[in-house]
Design a protein around this motif. Structure first.
Motif, short mmCIF file in Angstrom:
data_model
loop_
_atom_site.label_atom_id
_atom_site.label_comp_id
_atom_site.label_asym_id
_atom_site.label_seq_id
_atom_site.Cartn_x
_atom_site.Cartn_y
_atom_site.Cartn_z
N ASP A 1 4.42 7.50 7.13
CA ASP A 1 3.79 6.54 7.02
C ASP A 1 3.15 6.15 5.69
O ASP A 1 2.09 5.87 5.44
CB ASP A 1 2.50 6.31 8.11
CG ASP A 1 1.79 7.61 8.24
OD1 ASP A 1 2.12 8.48 7.10
OD2 ASP A 1 0.93 7.87 8.96
N GLN B 1 0.79 -1.13 -0.08
CA GLN B 1 -0.05 -0.01 -0.07
C GLN B 1 1.09 1.01 0.01
O GLN B 1 1.79 1.32 0.90
CB GLN B 1 -0.82 -0.05 1.16
CG GLN B 1 -2.05 -0.93 1.21
CD GLN B 1 -2.74 -0.91 2.44
OE1 GLN B 1 -2.20 -1.53 3.57
NE2 GLN B 1 -3.90 -0.27 2.63
N LYS C 1 0.41 5.14 0.74
CA LYS C 1 -0.81 5.89 1.39
C LYS C 1 -0.14 7.44 1.22
O LYS C 1 0.78 7.83 2.39
CB LYS C 1 -1.07 5.42 2.90
CG LYS C 1 -1.46 4.09 3.09
CD LYS C 1 -1.74 3.86 4.37
CE LYS C 1 -2.27 2.54 4.54
NZ LYS C 1 -2.27 2.06 5.94
N LYS D 1 2.33 -5.73 3.30
CA LYS D 1 1.69 -6.82 4.19
C LYS D 1 1.39 -6.26 5.40
O LYS D 1 1.46 -6.89 6.45
CB LYS D 1 2.66 -8.01 4.10
CG LYS D 1 2.84 -8.69 2.96
CD LYS D 1 3.25 -10.13 3.04
CE LYS D 1 3.24 -10.91 1.69
NZ LYS D 1 3.95 -11.91 1.70
N GLY D 2 0.69 -5.00 5.62
CA GLY D 2 0.37 -4.38 6.58
C GLY D 2 1.42 -3.85 7.65
O GLY D 2 1.19 -3.81 8.60
N ARG D 3 2.55 -3.77 7.00
CA ARG D 3 3.58 -3.46 8.02
C ARG D 3 4.31 -1.87 7.35
O ARG D 3 4.42 -1.95 6.27
CB ARG D 3 4.88 -4.50 8.09
CG ARG D 3 6.07 -4.30 8.82
CD ARG D 3 6.89 -5.60 8.91
NE ARG D 3 7.46 -5.73 7.72
CZ ARG D 3 8.90 -5.73 7.56
NH1 ARG D 3 9.38 -5.42 8.42
NH2 ARG D 3 9.12 -6.02 6.38
N ASN D 4 4.57 -1.25 8.23
CA ASN D 4 5.09 0.17 7.73
C ASN D 4 6.40 0.09 7.73
O ASN D 4 7.21 -0.08 8.50
CB ASN D 4 4.75 1.35 8.94
CG ASN D 4 5.09 2.65 8.54
OD1 ASN D 4 5.74 2.85 7.31
ND2 ASN D 4 5.03 3.68 9.48
N TRP E 1 3.85 0.72 3.06
CA TRP E 1 3.04 -0.36 3.68
C TRP E 1 3.16 -1.64 3.09
O TRP E 1 2.67 -1.67 1.98
CB TRP E 1 1.78 -0.24 4.46
CG TRP E 1 1.75 0.81 5.06
CD1 TRP E 1 1.61 2.35 4.81
CD2 TRP E 1 1.42 0.99 6.64
NE1 TRP E 1 1.26 3.23 5.75
CE2 TRP E 1 0.87 2.28 6.96
CE3 TRP E 1 1.19 -0.10 7.43
CZ2 TRP E 1 0.67 2.86 8.22
CZ3 TRP E 1 0.83 0.44 8.71
CH2 TRP E 1 0.52 1.80 9.00
#
Lengths: 319, 365, 278
Positions: B64, B8, B10, B69-72, B67
């Protein structure tokens, strides 16, 4: 689609300090840069600029090899400018710097000749041409001392035999000949530096340029003028400027051949520096002469400076 | 559709030269596990910067933004992100042979046993037809082979994602098409999330599961190749995608009874119901867009207008016809050979159900 | 037409061969003469004769046994080797930064180095000598090693920087994506690539140390690490009578190793010296 995870949960894994540090390092690689620049900085400061400033400081002193220095202000400078040998040494330096021109001449001939396709055994000739430059200057100096010896040297012998000279020249005690001998010996020793640079510039010229010139009927001289010279001009100039400076400080051979004499006739500024430092142990005076050497070099370089600056900024931008 | 989160991006902001140049302005992307996303845009649009931020080669302005796999991972060094990057200039290490180049990442990581490394290198070499070349040095490889080695180096890492920065740009045309297919085939086999940056729309359309079109540091549209082609979000996407490019005409909207009509100096066209419901009457400064394949040349119809054929370019299976009417150029693509000759006057009809309207800001209505 | 080309190519060849022969004889005549002199007995050096009437190794015996010239040759060797190794540790990291990293004020910094390239080093002998005496580096090998850096570092930075700058920009980035730290990217990728250039710089610095006379003469005493160049100088100008045959033996001993090195490193040197045309 995807839930955004709450920020607070994530941030606890990455401490702010690490964040800041890495952020900076990526932008500037700061620590690596500092660490890697340290040796170079130390060199520039402790081996170039500090000694240089220290030398200027010394030039205001009566500074013996051993013993206490004494502040004398501008006395050294006054002494040098008014010294009887001042103009002698300047004249010697001027003639000595002509050796750069001789070097360029030999280097151009050698590089152009060796760059021709039809010349066989290039590697061997290359190796031979580098011999004078590869050997320690004191070695080549000793060789010429012997060859030019007025009584038993080969050169004198043949010049007399061929009727060019009627009697041996005792050049070491002749003001004019002494200057030309050191100038020529230095030229003979150091021309391969320019040769190397010109040759590699020549080798980087694409063959197709010559073919094109030939198709359009350019003769030998036209090919040189329109293809060769424009391509090597930059390299020649860079080499020429570097050599002007480097030649003026090549003093092993003058020091060995004439010791700066007779009198001060071959004491080019750099030799005079060394004479004051090594023979008289007068360090203040030695550096005073050195300041004049720098000034002399700068004056010689003024005509080239503009062009040189362009070359350097181009080189700087490549990085 | 449920997507498993892969990568991701963001609100990514990245500026250079002390904030005076913003390469990425609030970029948002969402690449699902196993998805192949193409970042498409003209040079200088921020697509490579976005990719380099994801890889960790550039540091975003905000903390931030990236990301995995959900890790920043925004502030992690590149080596700790478990990503594999394929560079535009291929960048093999000239002093290492092919085998060592492929295993470079694993050698550095020191978590794999020697046998495991060997096994993975062999496997990648088989997949990429490199078995014969393993002991060569990079300067003994052709461009295509070198690029395959670069892919191999990425594959053996078994990374969370492949990031490819115009990896085919330096190859010649035929090889580019061949490698394009190969990359897609390998990606389908490994099902590793992939972000592929390119400025070549054909590459983007053929490769991408989804395409994100960028311009001036802003994502213009994200969608499947068909969505991007047939439902461009704005004029930029419409013109950037499609070869030969879309036809654009300034026009305004008026009503004729219950119908809405698009009017310009060139045409007077009733708009189909499905499109008309989004338009408002009396709109000025609209732009009508129609792709060349929906411009037909044929008999005089009610809404056709006259144009002169200026140039014919055969494209193999199709033919591109340049037309001119009232000083405007119109492009039409027909299947097969040209039905007309240069200089001829013909009747031109737009397939109105395929027409786009863009408002004065360029957005599609 | 064909005739014209032929004539021009004849002139061309003549000129090239004439140039080649001129330059070669300028070098070979002196060298062959002194090489033969080294094998003359003491009595024969006073007349100009190419071949020794009587081949003699007397001069060689004297040089080895009495002067113990090999001792000073060894000093020259160590002086050159140490200087060469030290120069790499200084120049390589610095040049790497200048060649590859974005740095504020980099161009000014580089300008300073270029100015240093044109700096008359002979000047620095004066303050360096004083400082070396003060901090105990006078008459020591490390003192020579450090002093020789003055000759090579600006040049080495110049050459190496150019080399690093021309490598593909994404090499380190690639290394870092595949698991290297900043330093590993330098150490495992850039350094192996730079090896050829580093080798030729090692070689050049070695020769500077080997050949130097000025610093060695100024910074060492007869008891210290005196190098062969100084002994040669003393033999040539020192005594009442110059022993020419001995001097010629010394010139061969001090002069031939560098020539051999040059020939060995020929290819590499040509590449390193390649100043790009602009």
């Amino acid at each position: 689609m995807i839930d955004t995870k709450p920020r607070t949960r994530e941030t606890q894994f990455v401490s702010t300090r690490e964040v800041g540090l890495w952020g900076r390092m990526l932008q500037g690689d700061r620590w690596l840069i500092i660490l890697f620049l340290l040796p170079t900085l130390a060199f520039l400061i402790f081996l170039l600029w500090l000694p240089f400033l220290q030398g200027i400081w010394m030039s205001f002193h009566n500074w013996p090899f051993i013993g206490k220095p004494k502040w004398v202000g501008l006395q050294n400078y006054r002494d040098f400018v008014t010294a009887s040998y001042f103009w002698t040494t300047i004249r010697a330096t001027l003639i000595y710097s002509l050796s750069t021109v001789f070097q360029l001449g030999i280097a151009l001939i050698a590089a152009l000749a060796l760059n021709q396709k039809f010349i066989p055994l290039k590697g061997i000739w290359w190796g031979i041409m580098l011999m004078p430059y590869a050997m320690p200057p004191v070695v080549t100096g000793a060789i010429w001392m012997y060859l030019l010896d007025p009584n038993l040297g080969m050169v004198t012998h043949y010049l007399i035999k061929l009727g060019i000279l009627s009697e041996p020249i005792y050049w070491a005690s002749d003001p004019t000949w002494a200057k030309w001998v050191i100038t020529l010996v230095v030229s003979w020793t150091f021309w391969p530096f320019m040769f190397l640079i010109i040759l590699s510039a020549l080798q980087s010229i694409p063959e197709s340029y010559y073919e094109l010139a030939e198709v359009y009927g350019a003769n030998l001289w036209q090919r040189f003028r329109t293809v060769t010279w424009p391509h090597i001009r930059g390299a020649v100039l860079a080499a020429f400027i570097i050599r002007i400076v480097w030649n003026l400080e090549k003093i092993d051979q003058p020091f060995q051949l004439t010791g700066g004499g007779p009198g001060y006739e071959t004491s080019v500024l750099s030799v005079l520096t060394y004479r004051f430092a090594f023979l008289s142990g007068d360090f203040g005076m030695a550096f005073t002469v050195g300041i004049f050497l720098i000034a002399f070099m700068m004056i010689l370089m003024i005509p080239f400076l503009r062009r040189f600056q362009i070359l350097i900024t181009q080189a700087g931008k490549r990085g | 559709m449920v997507k498993i989160s892969g990568i991701q991006v963001k609100n990514l902001v990245k500026s250079f030269q002390k904030g005076t140049v913003q390469a990425c302005k609030n970029v948002n992307l969402d690449i699902a596990e196993g998805e192949l996303m193409v970042l498409l845009g003209p040079s200088g649009c921020g697509k490579t910067t976005t990719l380099r931020c994801i890889a960790g080669l550039e540091s975003p302005d905000n903390d931030d933004a990236i990301w995995i796999k959900g890790r920043n991972v925004t502030r992690l060094p590149p080596k700790d992100r478990n990503l594999a990057f394929v560079f535009q200039d291929i960048t093999l290490f000239p002093h290492l042979n092919v085998r060592k180049n492929i295993s470079f990442g694993l050698d550095m990581r020191k978590t794999c046993s020697k046998e495991e490394i060997d096994r993975r290198v062999q496997e990648a070499a088989r997949l990429l037809h490199l078995e014969e070349l393993l002991d060569r040095k990079p300067n003994q490889l052709s461009g295509g082979q070198a690029q395959r080695v670069a892919l191999g180096r990425a594959i053996v890492m078994e990374p969370d994602a492949f990031l490819m920065d115009e990896p085919l740009a330096n190859l010649d045309a035929a090889l580019r098409i061949e490698m394009r297919t190969e990359i897609k085939r390998i990606q389908r086999k490994l099902l590793t999330s992939t972000i592929f940056v390119t400025h070549d729309q054909e590459e983007a359309l053929t490769l991408g599961d989804t395409i994100a079109v960028m311009k001036d540091g802003v994502v213009q549209q994200v969608g499947t190749p068909y969505q991007i082609y047939h439902q461009p979000a704005n004029i930029f996407v419409g013109t950037f995608i499609g070869a030969p490019p879309i036809n654009l005409f300034p026009c305004s909207i008026q009503s004729r009874g219950t119908e809405m009509i698009a009017i310009s100096d060139l045409f007077y066209l009733p708009i189909p119901e499905a499109i008309a419901k989004n338009l408002s009457l009396g709109s000025q400064n609209l732009t009508l867009g129609i792709r060349p394949e929906f411009v037909t040349i044929g008999p005089k119809l009610e809404n056709s207008f006259l144009a002169r054929v200026t140039l014919i370019e055969p494209l193999g299976s199709r033919t591109l016809i340049f037309l001119e009417a009232k000083g405007r150029e119109i492009r039409s693509v027909v299947q097969g050979e040209a039905p007309v000759a240069e200089g001829e006057a013909v009747h031109v009809t737009f397939q109105m159900e395929r027409v786009f309207f863009f408002d004065s800001t360029g957005k599609r209505i | 037409m064909a005739q014209v080309t032929d004539r021009s190519s004849f002139v061309h060849k003549t000129l090239a061969y004439a140039g080649l022969i001129f330059v070669l004889s300028l070098i070979l005549i002196p060298y062959s003469y002194i090489a033969l002199t080294a094998f003359k007995p003491p009595g024969e050096v006073f007349e100009v004769e190419w071949l020794p009437r009587e081949w003699s190794l007397e001069a060689w015996r004297y040089t080895f046994k009495t002067v113990e010239f090999q001792k000073y040759i060894f000093n020259s060797f160590i002086a050159g080797l140490g200087a060469a190794i030290l120069s790499i540790f200084i120049a390589v990291p610095g040049a790497y930064i200048f060649g590859r990293k974005q740095l504020r004020g980099k161009e000014i910094f580089f300008y300073i180095i270029t100015v240093a390239l044109l700096f008359p080093y002979v000047l620095l002998i004066v303050p360096i000598t004083i400082t070396w005496i003060r901090i105990g580096l006078y008459d020591t090998l490390p003192g020579l090693w450090i002093a020789y850096q003055i000759f090579i570092i600006p040049f080495a930075l110049w050459i190496l920087r150019g080399f690093f700058a021309e490598l593909p920009p994404s090499l380190e980035e690639c290394a870092m994506v595949y698991g290297c730290t900043q330093f590993q990217a330098f150490y495992r990728v850039m350094l192996p690539l730079a090896r050829p250039v580093i080798v030729s710089l090692l070689f050049m610095t070695f020769l500077i140390g080997w050949s130097d006379f000025l610093f060695s003469n100024m910074l060492t005493t007869g008891e210290g690490p005196r190098t062969a160049s100084v002994i040669l100088y003393v033999t040539a100008v020192g005594g009442e009578r110059v022993e020419w045959e001995v001097l010629m033996v010394m010139t061969l001993m001090a002069g031939i190793p560098p020539v051999l090195l040059y020939i060995l490193a020929q290819k590499q040197l040509m590449k390193t010296f390649a100043v790009r045309r602009r």
